[in-house]
Scaffold this motif. Sequence first.
Motif, PDB file in Angstrom:
ATOM      1  N   PRO A 108       0.879  -1.242  -0.059  1.00 42.85           N
ATOM      2  CA  PRO A 108       0.187  -0.071  -0.091  1.00 42.85           C
ATOM      3  C   PRO A 108       0.969   1.503   0.011  1.00 42.85           C
ATOM      4  O   PRO A 108       0.628   2.318  -0.563  1.00 42.85           O
ATOM      5  CB  PRO A 108      -0.959  -0.296   1.525  1.00 42.85           C
ATOM      6  N   ARG A 109       1.954   1.299   0.629  1.00 45.95           N
ATOM      7  CA  ARG A 109       2.789   2.468   0.779  1.00 45.95           C
ATOM      8  C   ARG A 109       3.342   2.677  -0.354  1.00 45.95           C
ATOM      9  O   ARG A 109       3.633   3.838  -0.938  1.00 45.95           O
ATOM     10  CB  ARG A 109       3.776   2.338   1.911  1.00 45.95           C
ATOM     11  N   LEU A 110       3.924   1.855  -1.121  1.00 49.87           N
ATOM     12  CA  LEU A 110       4.602   1.733  -2.262  1.00 49.87           C
ATOM     13  C   LEU A 110       3.696   2.396  -3.676  1.00 49.87           C
ATOM     14  O   LEU A 110       3.887   3.024  -4.148  1.00 49.87           O
ATOM     15  CB  LEU A 110       5.334   0.342  -2.663  1.00 49.87           C
ATOM     16  N   LYS A 111       2.386   1.460  -3.633  1.00 51.34           N
ATOM     17  CA  LYS A 111       1.521   2.008  -4.524  1.00 51.34           C
ATOM     18  C   LYS A 111       1.391   3.447  -4.500  1.00 51.34           C
ATOM     19  O   LYS A 111       0.824   4.161  -5.358  1.00 51.34           O
ATOM     20  CB  LYS A 111       0.382   0.959  -4.294  1.00 51.34           C
ATOM     21  N   THR A 112       1.027   3.827  -3.100  1.00 51.02           N
ATOM     22  CA  THR A 112       0.768   5.399  -2.906  1.00 51.02           C
ATOM     23  C   THR A 112       1.841   6.022  -3.542  1.00 51.02           C
ATOM     24  O   THR A 112       1.493   7.129  -4.108  1.00 51.02           O
ATOM     25  CB  THR A 112       0.346   5.540  -1.420  1.00 51.02           C
ATOM     26  N   GLN A 113       3.307   6.033  -3.414  1.00 52.36           N
ATOM     27  CA  GLN A 113       4.072   6.550  -3.758  1.00 52.36           C
ATOM     28  C   GLN A 113       4.252   6.741  -5.057  1.00 52.36           C
ATOM     29  O   GLN A 113       4.464   7.742  -5.815  1.00 52.36           O
ATOM     30  CB  GLN A 113       5.352   6.389  -3.256  1.00 52.36           C
ATOM     31  N   VAL A 114       3.858   5.581  -5.772  1.00 56.05           N
ATOM     32  CA  VAL A 114       4.258   5.184  -7.326  1.00 56.05           C
ATOM     33  C   VAL A 114       2.893   6.250  -7.910  1.00 56.05           C
ATOM     34  O   VAL A 114       3.020   6.925  -8.944  1.00 56.05           O
ATOM     35  CB  VAL A 114       3.957   4.142  -7.853  1.00 56.05           C
ATOM     36  N   LEU A 115       1.696   6.098  -7.439  1.00 57.47           N
ATOM     37  CA  LEU A 115       0.491   6.903  -7.966  1.00 57.47           C
ATOM     38  C   LEU A 115       0.792   8.407  -7.574  1.00 57.47           C
ATOM     39  O   LEU A 115       0.141   9.216  -8.345  1.00 57.47           O
ATOM     40  CB  LEU A 115      -0.788   6.269  -7.373  1.00 57.47           C
ATOM     41  N   SER A 116       1.253   8.783  -6.575  1.00 58.21           N
ATOM     42  CA  SER A 116       1.525  10.187  -6.342  1.00 58.21           C
ATOM     43  C   SER A 116       2.439  10.842  -7.593  1.00 58.21           C
ATOM     44  O   SER A 116       1.968  11.842  -7.876  1.00 58.21           O
ATOM     45  CB  SER A 116       2.093  10.459  -5.072  1.00 58.21           C
ATOM     46  N   LEU A 117       3.540  10.002  -7.783  1.00 58.20           N
ATOM     47  CA  LEU A 117       4.529  10.397  -8.884  1.00 58.20           C
ATOM     48  C   LEU A 117       3.562  10.508 -10.191  1.00 58.20           C
ATOM     49  O   LEU A 117       3.717  11.311 -11.036  1.00 58.20           O
ATOM     50  CB  LEU A 117       5.400   9.600  -8.974  1.00 58.20           C
ATOM     51  N   ALA A 118       2.807   9.608 -10.577  1.00 59.22           N
ATOM     52  CA  ALA A 118       2.095   9.394 -11.731  1.00 59.22           C
ATOM     53  C   ALA A 118       1.016  10.892 -11.805  1.00 59.22           C
ATOM     54  O   ALA A 118       0.696  11.180 -12.993  1.00 59.22           O
ATOM     55  CB  ALA A 118       1.049   8.211 -11.786  1.00 59.22           C
ATOM     56  N   LEU A 119       0.559  11.121 -10.590  1.00 60.97           N
ATOM     57  CA  LEU A 119      -0.310  12.442 -10.747  1.00 60.97           C
ATOM     58  C   LEU A 119       0.313  13.700 -10.851  1.00 60.97           C
ATOM     59  O   LEU A 119      -0.048  14.439 -11.538  1.00 60.97           O
ATOM     60  CB  LEU A 119      -1.286  12.391  -9.498  1.00 60.97           C
ATOM     61  N   ASP A 120       1.702  13.720 -10.302  1.00 57.96           N
ATOM     62  CA  ASP A 120       2.559  14.785 -10.718  1.00 57.96           C
ATOM     63  C   ASP A 120       2.798  14.919 -12.287  1.00 57.96           C
ATOM     64  O   ASP A 120       2.756  15.983 -12.821  1.00 57.96           O
ATOM     65  CB  ASP A 120       3.912  14.609  -9.973  1.00 57.96           C
TER      66      ASP A 120
END
Length: 277
Positions: A108-120
């Motif tokens: 969950p933590r890694l997925k949130t980080q990846v998706l945060s970068l995707a939104l950037d």
Amino acid sequence: MSAFTFVNGETVQEHMHARAQLIYAVSGVMELTAENRQWRVPPQRAIWMPPKVSHRMQAHGAVELRTIYISPDLAARFSNRPLMIAVSPLLRELILRGIEIRESLNGPRLKTQVLSLALDELELLLCESARAPERSLPLPSGNDRRIWRICDAILAEPGHPFGLDEWAHEVGASKRTLARRFQSEFGMSFVNWRQQVRVVAALSRLDQGDPVTVIASDLGYETPAAFSLMFRRLTGLTPSRYSNATGPHVGVRTEVDRPPSLSSRIARPEFGVNIHA
């Protein structure tokens, strides 16, 4: 973040989501329709779909779909209208990585980080797309079945040989009546609307690397030169220059170009699991 597979010709009927959606096919071509406009979306492109916008999709070829659902609060920062974006190599890899992450202790933590970068990255690409030439096709807004019949046939076969005289005979209306209806529906002539259809079809095929000679023939042009002349008049580029300019990569950007990061403002974005939700 979800993955779906569609066979050639399969459709997703008209629907909408409470959340925004980034719709991306890693293979195959999608045909997306929303707000009386249509997009042909090759694998180098994706569609940004704002919340509560009714849309439908049809697969051309086998389509491997990857989609991100974004909560309305986060989506409010982005465009409030559907847009086609060029998918950068970074965004593509972030989407694919997000799909691959398994539910584990750190998942969950890694997925949130990846998706945060995707939104950037998505925020930047949407800004670029808002300034780019429109790549959607206007569709009829009225209920004139004669116009819909003509448009459906041309959208299905952009190289359809019929002119307005032949269509007038086919649908049982005078040429003058059809000419007036096209002008009132689209603000342009039948010929100009058909040229737009052909240019958008050509853009999709050029994105996929199809030869200009084959595209020109399929779109009803007697010579590649005649097709190139029309393409350049509507886009400002020759087909070959367009292919060289777009290619598989988006231009390199510096940190000065990048808007303030969304990552620090994201706690845990909402991501759906059902395309029909």
